[in-house]
Write a protein that holds these residues in place. Structure first.
Motif, short mmCIF file in Angstrom:
data_model
loop_
_atom_site.label_atom_id
_atom_site.label_comp_id
_atom_site.label_asym_id
_atom_site.label_seq_id
_atom_site.Cartn_x
_atom_site.Cartn_y
_atom_site.Cartn_z
N MET A 139 40.69 34.23 39.58
CA MET A 139 39.43 34.06 40.31
C MET A 139 39.13 35.18 41.32
SD MET A 139 39.06 29.98 40.98
CE MET A 139 38.62 28.88 39.64
N PRO A 140 40.11 35.69 42.08
CA PRO A 140 39.77 36.75 43.04
C PRO A 140 39.18 38.01 42.40
CG PRO A 140 41.93 35.83 43.55
CD PRO A 140 41.52 35.27 42.23
N LEU A 141 39.39 38.19 41.11
CA LEU A 141 38.88 39.38 40.42
C LEU A 141 37.39 39.30 40.12
CD1 LEU A 141 41.61 40.23 37.74
CD2 LEU A 141 40.76 41.75 39.52
N ASP B 99 40.37 47.32 44.46
CA ASP B 99 41.31 47.16 45.57
C ASP B 99 42.62 46.62 45.03
OD1 ASP B 99 42.61 46.67 47.92
OD2 ASP B 99 41.24 45.11 48.63
N LEU B 100 43.49 47.50 44.55
CA LEU B 100 44.74 47.09 43.91
C LEU B 100 45.67 46.37 44.87
CD1 LEU B 100 46.62 47.03 41.47
CD2 LEU B 100 47.45 49.31 42.14
N ALA B 101 45.85 46.92 46.07
CA ALA B 101 46.77 46.31 47.04
C ALA B 101 46.30 44.90 47.42
CB ALA B 101 46.89 47.18 48.28
N GLY B 102 45.01 44.76 47.65
CA GLY B 102 44.47 43.44 47.97
C GLY B 102 44.65 42.47 46.82
N PHE B 103 44.44 42.95 45.60
CA PHE B 103 44.61 42.11 44.42
C PHE B 103 46.05 41.62 44.29
CE2 PHE B 103 45.93 42.00 39.90
CZ PHE B 103 45.22 40.87 39.51
N LEU B 104 47.02 42.51 44.47
CA LEU B 104 48.42 42.13 44.35
C LEU B 104 48.81 41.10 45.41
CD1 LEU B 104 50.04 45.62 43.58
CD2 LEU B 104 49.63 43.74 41.98
N LEU B 105 48.33 41.30 46.63
CA LEU B 105 48.66 40.37 47.70
C LEU B 105 48.07 38.98 47.46
CD1 LEU B 105 48.20 42.61 50.88
CD2 LEU B 105 50.34 41.52 50.15
N VAL B 106 46.79 38.92 47.12
CA VAL B 106 46.13 37.62 47.00
C VAL B 106 46.58 36.88 45.75
CG1 VAL B 106 44.03 38.36 45.76
CG2 VAL B 106 43.94 36.41 47.34
N GLY C 13 49.15 32.49 43.46
CA GLY C 13 50.02 32.09 42.36
C GLY C 13 51.25 31.36 42.83
N ALA C 14 51.89 31.86 43.89
CA ALA C 14 53.12 31.24 44.39
C ALA C 14 52.84 29.84 44.94
CB ALA C 14 53.73 32.11 45.49
N ILE C 15 51.73 29.69 45.68
CA ILE C 15 51.42 28.38 46.27
C ILE C 15 51.02 27.38 45.19
CG2 ILE C 15 49.79 27.15 47.75
CD1 ILE C 15 49.79 29.65 49.56
N ILE D 285 49.19 35.73 51.75
CA ILE D 285 47.77 35.48 52.04
C ILE D 285 47.41 35.95 53.45
CG2 ILE D 285 46.09 33.63 52.43
CD1 ILE D 285 47.28 32.19 50.03
N VAL D 286 48.31 35.72 54.41
CA VAL D 286 48.07 36.22 55.78
C VAL D 286 47.99 37.74 55.77
CG1 VAL D 286 49.08 36.45 58.08
CG2 VAL D 286 49.12 34.23 56.92
N ALA D 287 48.90 38.40 55.06
CA ALA D 287 48.88 39.86 54.95
C ALA D 287 47.59 40.32 54.28
CB ALA D 287 50.09 40.35 54.16
N PHE D 288 47.14 39.56 53.27
CA PHE D 288 45.90 39.88 52.57
C PHE D 288 44.71 39.85 53.52
CE2 PHE D 288 42.12 38.08 50.43
CZ PHE D 288 41.84 39.12 49.55
#
Length: 468
Positions: free
Chosen positions: A61-63, A196-203, A208-210, A239-242
């Motif tokens: 969804m974030p994509l 935004d690759l870094a943002g995508f990996l973080l979110v 996914g983990a949650i 998510i906080v880092a994102f």
């Protein structure tokens, strides 16, 4: 169909696809024991059929905001629908549990592309003062499909076989693909938009983990498992880092500034509470009907049908009232009606007739129809037009997490509280189950009542006109 105005053809087109996605997922919920038998597997392995769909959908969804801006919303929606049809064909032809799980992952990715984009396409086709009715009609797929899915799934498996759970998607998906290709209008695209690759990996890692942790944490032991707790902690940290990272980007993957709009933020709180209320009923009522009153799956299915019809009807009426009067005339009463019906379900007795439970659940459907989609529409109306796809993605992600959290909470509450009551000497097991379910419905009602004050923050297009 050509006599319909073009904007309504958009609603009909996306309705076919999204209804099929949600219906398919809800059809599989009560059928998992059949997969254990067919593939000679265990509950944990078979549980991946549901978990992988939820996780892959949430991670995709974030994509959708980026892809919609980069390639055009119509192309992304059509790609998602093609992917869903492919996943359904793959599921139909599967002969191993692993292949079924892979097929469900493909379907989840497809749903992650389709759901937020469908809402954005409708918003692009209607002016603000007509979106309530349009989203109300579209919302039938979101609200009615989970209610009727278990009945359809149970019927298919009883009279045919499990591959039909995937086969039934194909004609509906192809119809939706034809209609969408013909009637959806291409939207603007920005070929130069950066990813935004870094943002995508973080979110995606965080979500996914949650979602994975919530999906497998249906018991106290599993939820408190060190691996599960570690994943939840890591997901929250990501998510906080994102959030910190995205707030420093000129062109973020998800523009979090929409949360500065009070109406949008309030709509997220309201729809999250309504989702918890919806899925608490979907989880608790089958336990009530079958474990307490000893009725069969057919009666359980019948319990949900009038509620689904009421939800669809009042979603349309609520949308029309939203367009004319504003959210304060629709959403607070809807939440109150749903809460009161839930309170009624919290005072059932062993002698309570089936028709009374049916009536209360139907009233819950009325409240859900009035409270959920109108809140979403008012929230989406309040954000800038170019952020609608991103706002829709975030709305869907948070709704998904809220639903998962609600199911986990009520699953654990049912397990722990029932065991606690049943352990007392000379306690009837049936009464212990009924008391547990009564308490759970009262908790669900409390969540809905807590959301009512936030629903008065919602503003509509009428308020904008007054200011002007």
């Amino acid at each position: 169909m050509s006599k319909l105005p073009n904007k309504w053809l958009v609603v009909v087109s996306v309705l076919f696809g999204t209804f099929t996605v949600i219906l398919n997922n809800s059809m599989l919920n009560p059928i998992l024991p059949r997969f254990i038998e067919v593939f000679d597997s265990n509950a944990v392995s078979v549980g991946w059929i549901l978990t992988i769909f939820m996780v892959s959908m949430g991670m995709t969804m974030p994509l959708t905001g980026f892809l919609g801006d980069r390639f055009g919303k119509k192309k992304v929606y059509l790609a998602g629908l093609c992917l869903f049809i492919f996943g359904s064909i793959s599921g139909l032809l599967s002969n191993t549990l692993a292949m079924v799980i892979v097929s469900r992952a493909i379907q989840g990715m497809a749903g992650g592309l389709m759901m937020p984009i469908a809402m954005a396409l409708i918003f692009n086709s209607f002016p603000k003062n007509e979106r309530g009715l349009a989203v109300g009609i579209y919302g039938i797929s979101v609200m009615v499909a989970p209610a009727i899915g278990p009945t359809i799934g149970g019927t298919l498996v009883q009279y045919l076989d499990w591959p039909w759970l995937f086969a039934i998607n194909i004609p509906f998906g192809l119809t939706g693909l034809f209609l969408s290709a013909k009637f959806l209008k291409p939207t603007k695209k920005d070929p130069m938009k950066k990813f935004d690759l870094a943002g995508f990996l973080l979110v995606t890692f965080g979500i996914g983990a949650i979602l994975y942790s919530l999906g497998r944490g249906r018991t106290v032991e599993l939820l408190l498992d060190p691996v599960n707790l570690s994943l939840i902690g890591a997901g929250l940290a990501a998510i906080v880092a994102f959030v910190f990272y995205e707030n420093r980007q000129e062109d973020p993957l998800l523009n979090l500034s929409v949360f500065k709009v009070p109406t949008y933020t309030a709509s997220i709180l309201v729809t999250s509470s309504a989702s918890i209320g919806l899925f608490s009923g979907i989880f608790l009522l089958p336990l009530l009907i079958q474990n307490v009153y000893g009725l069969n799956e057919v009666m359980t299915g019948l319990l949900f049908l009038p509620a689904a019809a009421a939800s669809g009807l009042f979603m349309s009426l609520g949308g029309r009232l939203l367009d004319k009067k504003g959210p304060r005339y629709v959403v607070p009463p809807g939440l109150a009606i749903m809460a009161l019906a839930s309170i009624g379900l919290g005072f059932l007795e062993l002698s309570t007739p089936f028709w009374w439970i049916l009536a209360l659940n139907t009233i819950r459907g009325v409240g859900m129809g009035m409270g959920n989609m109108p809140a979403t529409t008012s929230g989406m109306n309040s954000i800038p037009e170019h952020l609608v796809a991103q706002g829709s993605a975030m709305n869907n992600i948070i709704r998904q997490m809220s639903s998962s959290l609600g199911i986990v909470f009520f699953s654990i509450y049912y397990e722990v509280r029932r065991a606690q009551l049943a352990a007392a000497p000379d306690v009837d097991q049936q009464l212990a189950t009924l008391q547990t379910l009564n308490e759970a419905f009262l908790v669900s009602a409390a969540v809905l009542l807590l959301a009512i004050p936030f629903s008065f923050i919602l503003k509509g297009v009428q308020d904008d006109k007054t200011k002007a």
